[in-house]
Design a protein around this motif. Structure first.
Motif, PDB file in Angstrom:
ATOM      1  N   PHE A  95       6.354  11.529 -13.623  1.00 50.94           N
ATOM      2  CA  PHE A  95       6.325  10.093 -13.963  1.00 50.94           C
ATOM      3  C   PHE A  95       7.440   9.760 -14.950  1.00 50.94           C
ATOM      4  N   ARG A  96       7.698  10.700 -15.878  1.00 52.11           N
ATOM      5  CA  ARG A  96       8.778  10.492 -16.857  1.00 52.11           C
ATOM      6  C   ARG A  96      10.120  10.362 -16.158  1.00 52.11           C
ATOM      7  N   LEU A  97      10.304  11.208 -15.141  1.00 48.10           N
ATOM      8  CA  LEU A  97      11.583  11.226 -14.437  1.00 48.10           C
ATOM      9  C   LEU A  97      11.710  10.070 -13.435  1.00 48.10           C
ATOM     10  N   GLY A  98      10.596   9.335 -13.265  1.00 49.00           N
ATOM     11  CA  GLY A  98      10.639   8.224 -12.301  1.00 49.00           C
ATOM     12  C   GLY A  98      10.586   8.681 -10.853  1.00 49.00           C
ATOM     13  N   ASN A  99      10.095   9.905 -10.603  1.00 50.04           N
ATOM     14  CA  ASN A  99       9.965  10.406  -9.224  1.00 50.04           C
ATOM     15  C   ASN A  99       8.685   9.859  -8.594  1.00 50.04           C
ATOM     16  N   THR A 100       8.617   8.544  -8.430  1.00 54.77           N
ATOM     17  CA  THR A 100       7.341   7.926  -8.056  1.00 54.77           C
ATOM     18  C   THR A 100       7.352   7.323  -6.659  1.00 54.77           C
ATOM     19  N   ASP A 101       8.395   7.611  -5.861  1.00 52.17           N
ATOM     20  CA  ASP A 101       8.404   7.058  -4.499  1.00 52.17           C
ATOM     21  C   ASP A 101       7.161   7.538  -3.743  1.00 52.17           C
ATOM     22  N   GLY A 102       6.510   6.611  -3.061  1.00 50.32           N
ATOM     23  CA  GLY A 102       5.313   6.949  -2.289  1.00 50.32           C
ATOM     24  C   GLY A 102       4.026   6.871  -3.099  1.00 50.32           C
ATOM     25  N   ILE A 103       4.114   6.596  -4.402  1.00 48.93           N
ATOM     26  CA  ILE A 103       2.904   6.488  -5.239  1.00 48.93           C
ATOM     27  C   ILE A 103       2.605   4.991  -5.430  1.00 48.93           C
ATOM     28  N   PRO A 104       1.509   4.486  -4.849  1.00 50.90           N
ATOM     29  CA  PRO A 104       1.230   3.052  -4.924  1.00 50.90           C
ATOM     30  C   PRO A 104       1.185   2.542  -6.373  1.00 50.90           C
ATOM     31  N   LYS A 105       1.700   1.360  -6.606  1.00 51.30           N
ATOM     32  CA  LYS A 105       1.734   0.674  -7.907  1.00 51.30           C
ATOM     33  C   LYS A 105       2.766   1.266  -8.875  1.00 51.30           C
ATOM     34  N   PHE A 106       3.208   2.507  -8.630  1.00 45.31           N
ATOM     35  CA  PHE A 106       4.163   3.121  -9.552  1.00 45.31           C
ATOM     36  C   PHE A 106       5.545   3.303  -8.914  1.00 45.31           C
ATOM     37  N   CYS A 107       5.662   2.874  -7.633  1.00 45.51           N
ATOM     38  CA  CYS A 107       6.954   3.087  -6.969  1.00 45.51           C
ATOM     39  C   CYS A 107       7.814   1.826  -7.041  1.00 45.51           C
ATOM     40  N   THR A 108       7.364   0.801  -7.746  1.00 47.60           N
ATOM     41  CA  THR A 108       8.116  -0.456  -7.793  1.00 47.60           C
ATOM     42  C   THR A 108       9.265  -0.366  -8.801  1.00 47.60           C
ATOM     43  N   ASP A 109      10.249  -1.246  -8.630  1.00 41.76           N
ATOM     44  CA  ASP A 109      11.361  -1.296  -9.595  1.00 41.76           C
ATOM     45  C   ASP A 109      10.834  -1.701 -10.965  1.00 41.76           C
ATOM     46  N   PHE A 110       9.813  -2.557 -10.972  1.00 44.20           N
ATOM     47  CA  PHE A 110       9.215  -3.001 -12.231  1.00 44.20           C
ATOM     48  C   PHE A 110       8.724  -1.798 -13.041  1.00 44.20           C
ATOM     49  N   TYR A 111       8.005  -0.880 -12.363  1.00 42.91           N
ATOM     50  CA  TYR A 111       7.531   0.312 -13.068  1.00 42.91           C
ATOM     51  C   TYR A 111       8.708   1.170 -13.536  1.00 42.91           C
ATOM     52  N   LYS A 112       9.671   1.374 -12.635  1.00 38.47           N
ATOM     53  CA  LYS A 112      10.782   2.274 -12.981  1.00 38.47           C
ATOM     54  C   LYS A 112      11.578   1.737 -14.174  1.00 38.47           C
ATOM     55  N   ASP A 113      11.729   0.404 -14.236  1.00 40.05           N
ATOM     56  CA  ASP A 113      12.403  -0.198 -15.397  1.00 40.05           C
ATOM     57  C   ASP A 113      11.598   0.052 -16.669  1.00 40.05           C
ATOM     58  N   MET A 114      10.274  -0.107 -16.559  1.00 38.88           N
ATOM     59  CA  MET A 114       9.427   0.118 -17.732  1.00 38.88           C
ATOM     60  C   MET A 114       9.507   1.561 -18.201  1.00 38.88           C
ATOM     61  N   ALA A 115       9.455   2.492 -17.228  1.00 37.14           N
ATOM     62  CA  ALA A 115       9.474   3.914 -17.578  1.00 37.14           C
ATOM     63  C   ALA A 115      10.734   4.266 -18.358  1.00 37.14           C
ATOM     64  N   GLU A 116      11.821   3.506 -18.095  1.00 37.23           N
ATOM     65  CA  GLU A 116      13.053   3.768 -18.843  1.00 37.23           C
ATOM     66  C   GLU A 116      12.974   3.288 -20.283  1.00 37.23           C
ATOM     67  N   GLU A 117      12.209   2.208 -20.496  1.00 36.84           N
ATOM     68  CA  GLU A 117      12.122   1.632 -21.849  1.00 36.84           C
ATOM     69  C   GLU A 117      11.136   2.391 -22.739  1.00 36.84           C
ATOM     70  N   VAL A 118      10.145   3.020 -22.075  1.00 38.19           N
ATOM     71  CA  VAL A 118       9.036   3.599 -22.819  1.00 38.19           C
ATOM     72  C   VAL A 118       9.150   5.108 -22.810  1.00 38.19           C
ATOM     73  N   SER A 119       8.952   5.749 -23.960  1.00 33.79           N
ATOM     74  CA  SER A 119       8.931   7.200 -23.894  1.00 33.79           C
ATOM     75  C   SER A 119       7.497   7.623 -23.602  1.00 33.79           C
ATOM     76  N   LEU A 120       7.343   8.225 -22.441  1.00 34.10           N
ATOM     77  CA  LEU A 120       6.014   8.525 -21.907  1.00 34.10           C
ATOM     78  C   LEU A 120       5.535   9.846 -22.491  1.00 34.10           C
ATOM     79  N   GLY A 121       4.666   9.766 -23.523  1.00 37.08           N
ATOM     80  CA  GLY A 121       4.270  10.981 -24.219  1.00 37.08           C
ATOM     81  C   GLY A 121       2.950  11.554 -23.741  1.00 37.08           C
ATOM     82  N   SER A 122       2.143  10.742 -23.104  1.00 37.79           N
ATOM     83  CA  SER A 122       0.779  11.183 -22.797  1.00 37.79           C
ATOM     84  C   SER A 122       0.233  10.405 -21.597  1.00 37.79           C
ATOM     85  N   PHE A 123      -0.923  10.874 -21.116  1.00 38.57           N
ATOM     86  CA  PHE A 123      -1.624  10.129 -20.075  1.00 38.57           C
ATOM     87  C   PHE A 123      -2.007   8.744 -20.561  1.00 38.57           C
ATOM     88  N   TYR A 124      -2.371   8.678 -21.811  1.00 37.94           N
ATOM     89  CA  TYR A 124      -2.747   7.375 -22.361  1.00 37.94           C
ATOM     90  C   TYR A 124      -1.590   6.386 -22.227  1.00 37.94           C
TER      91      TYR A 124
END
Ligand SMILES: [Zn+2]
Length: 472
Positions: A309-338
Motif C-alpha cells: 500500500f505504501r508503494l501504491g501497488n494497488t491496481d486491482g484492489i477496489p477503492k484503493f486503485c483510484t488516482d485519488f488514493y494514489k495521490d493521498m498515499a504520496e502525501e501521507v506517510s503510511l505507518g500503520s494499519f490505522y
C-alpha cells in the motif's frame, strides 16, 4: 427459616451469563460478598439494586421477585420477535465461546451497554437475520457484505452479522482464553504478533469503535444494505421470507434480479433490507478456487501487506486503485494499519480531505489524528473531557451527529460552542475541521473496506499470476 428460592434463581441467571460473583457485583455496584449472601439466602438486594440486576441479567424485576420466568414468554416462541430473549442468550453464548467463561469485565460491560440500549428495540432480531444470511452464504462457499455502521455493535459481531470487532485493541488466545487489552496502538491489527503463555499464537483484534456512534440507529426505523453474489440470490431471498414468515413483509423489486428491498414491520419498528446482487463477489470466489485459499483462512502479515500500500501497488484492489488514493498515499506517510483505515475514511467523506485534512497533514499533524470518521469526532471530544475529569457522552455524541450531517458546515460553529470546546482544550484546528465537513462515514464502514483490501493484497503478493488473471 432461610428462603432459598431467590438465591437459587439468581445463581441460575448468573451462571447462564457466565459471570463470577465478583463480576456481577462490580456490574451492579456491590461486593462479591453481598452477591454470595443473596445466593445463600442470608440477605436480599435492595429495590434500587433489583433494577440493575434485572438489566444485567436480562429478566424483568417481576421475574426476579417471583423467582420464575414469565410463562407467556416461554411459550410464545413462534414469531421471530418473540424470540428476543433467546437471541440475547445466543450473543452471550457466542461471547463465552470467543472469550472464555471468565470474560474480561470490559467485554461484559460492552455487551451489557448494548443490551441496555437495545432491549426495547427489535435490533437483535435484525442482526440475527444478518447472521443467518451470512451462515447460509458460507455453506455455499460464498460471502455477504453488510454496508454501513453495523460493525460498531459488539452484539452484531458476536452474532456473526459483521466481521468487524469494535472492542479496544486486544489479544485473545483461542486455546486458553487469555485476554489482554493493549492501548499502545490505535488499532488492534497494529499489535505485534506474539505467543501466549500457553504456547499458541495469540490472536489480535479490536478496532476501537464506540457503540455511541451506532446508538441513534437502534432507535429509529432502520435499514441494511446487503450485497452478495448472484449465485446465492435465490437462497438469500428464501431465507428472509422464511425468517419473517409470521410477520408482515413486503418486497419491492427495483432492477430485475439485481436489487430488491424487503420491508418488515413489527409493533415497535420497521426495517428495510436491501439485497444487491454484485458480480464482484464472483471474482472473489474465482480467486479462492484458483488459489485453494478461502478468504477467512487468509492470515496477512502486517508489514508485508502495508508495504504494498505504501508503494501504491494497488491496481486491482477496489477503492484503493483510484488516482485519488494514489495521490493521498504520496502525501501521507503510511505507518500503520490505522493510517490505512484513516485514509479509507478520508477518501470517502465529503469536505473531509481536500481543503481540510490534507492541509492539516501538510502542516505536520499525523494522519492518525485528523478527522476521518464520525467516530473520530466522538473519541477526540470524549478523550479531552476525560482528561478534565468530566465525561459526557451525550455532548460528544451531539457534536459527532451534527458534524456528520454538515450542520457546522452550513451554519458555522457558534461562539458559545467554541468557548465550551476551548474550556476542554480542544485544538483550534479541530474546530476548523468540523466546520468544513459535509458528510462523514462511520468507521466500521471504512474498516470493512480495508479488511477486504488487505485480504486481496495478500492474494496479490502470494498468487500474482492468479490475481492478475482474475482481478486486473
Ligand atoms: Zn493461551
Amino acid at each position: 427459616m432461610r428462603d432459598y428460592s431467590f438465591g437459587n434463581f439468581l445463581h441460575e441467571l448468573r451462571s447462564r451469563r457466565g459471570l463470577t460473583q465478583y463480576q456481577l457485583g462490580a456490574l451492579v455496584g456491590v461486593s462479591d460478598k453481598a452477591v454470595s449472601k443473596w445466593e445463600n439466602g442470608s440477605s436480599k438486594p435492595q429495590s434500587n439494586i433489583l433494577y440493575k440486576l434485572s438489566d444485567v441479567l436480562g429478566v424483568s424485576v417481576d421475574e426476579l421477585l417471583t423467582c420464575k420466568y414469565h410463562s407467556s414468554e416461554k411459550k410464545d416462541t413462534k414469531g421471530v420477535f418473540a424470540m428476543k430473549k433467546q437471541l440475547w442468550n445466543k450473543s452471550f453464548d457466542a461471547m463465552r465461546e470467543r472469550y472464555g467463561n471468565s470474560a474480561h469485565l470490559e467485554i461484559m460491560n460492552r455487551l451489557l451497554t448494548e443490551h441496555a440500549e437495545m432491549q426495547n428495540t427489535d435490533m437483535i432480531v435484525y442482526f440475527n437475520l444478518l447472521s443467518v444470511l451470512a451462515s447460509e452464504a458460507r455453506k455455499q462457499g460464498e460471502h455477504i457484505r453488510v454496508r454501513g455502521g453495523t460493525g460498531a455493535s459488539f452484539v452484531a459481531y458476536l452474532l456473526g452479522a459483521t466481521e468487524i470487532n469494535p472492542l479496544k485493541p486486544h489479544y485473545c488466545c483461542p486455546e486458553c482464553g487469555t485476554v489482554i487489552f493493549d492501548d499502545s496502538v490505535d488499532d488492534g491489527w497494529d499489535l505485534p504478533k506474539k505467543i501466549c503463555s500457553c504456547g499458541k499464537e495469540i490472536q489480535i483484534d479490536g478496532h476501537n469503535i464506540p457503540f455511541e456512534t451506532y446508538r441513534h440507529v437502534v432507535h429509529r426505523n432502520t435499514s441494511f444494505d446487503v450485497s452478495m453474489s448472484p449465485n446465492i440470490w435465490r437462497i438469500a431471498n428464501s431465507v428472509i421470507k422464511e425468517y419473517f414468515k409470521d410477520c408482515e413483509l413486503t418486497a419491492t423489486e427495483r432492477e430485475e434480479n439485481r436489487i430488491i428491498t424487503y420491508t418488515v414491520t413489527s409493533d415497535k419498528s420497521a426495517c428495510a433490507f436491501t439485497f444487491l446482487a454484485d458480480t464482484e463477489f464472483e471474482q472473489y470466489q474465482a480467486l479462492e478456487r484458483a488459489t485453494g485459499t478461502a478468504f477467512e483462512r487468509v492470515n496477512f502479515s502486517q508489514n508485508e501487506v502495508l508495504n504494498e500500500f505504501r508503494l501504491g501497488n494497488t491496481d486491482g484492489i477496489p477503492k484503493f486503485c483510484t488516482d485519488f488514493y494514489k495521490d493521498m498515499a504520496e502525501e501521507v506517510s503510511l505507518g500503520s494499519f490505522y493510517d490505512l483505515i484513516q485514509i479509507s475514511g478520508l477518501s470517502h467523506g465529503t469536505g473531509v480531505w481536500i481543503n481540510n485534512a490534507k492541509e492539516l497533514v501538510n502542516q505536520g499533524i499525523p494522519v492518525s489524528n485528523v478527522i476521518a470518521y464520525r467516530d473520530d469526532v466522538f473519541n477526540h471530544i470524549e478523550k479531552h473531557m476525560l482528561r478534565k475529569g468530566m465525561s459526557n457522552t451525550g455532548y460528544a455524541y451531539k457534536i459527532m451527529e451534527d458534524t456528520r450531517r454538515g450542520v457546522y458546515f452550513r451554519g458555522g460553529v457558534s461562539e458559545e460552542m467554541k468557548k465550551q470546546l476551548k474550556d476542554i482544550e480542544i485544538e483550534d484546528w479541530f474546530v476548523d475541521s468540523i466546520g468544513k465537513i459535509q458528510y462523514l462515514f462511520p468507521k466500521a464502514h471504512g474498516v470493512t473496506y480495508v479488511k477486504l483490501a488487505a485480504t486481496l493484497m495478500w492474494y496479490k503478493i502470494h498468487y500474482p499470476k492468479e490475481f492478475a488473471e482474475i482481478m486486473l
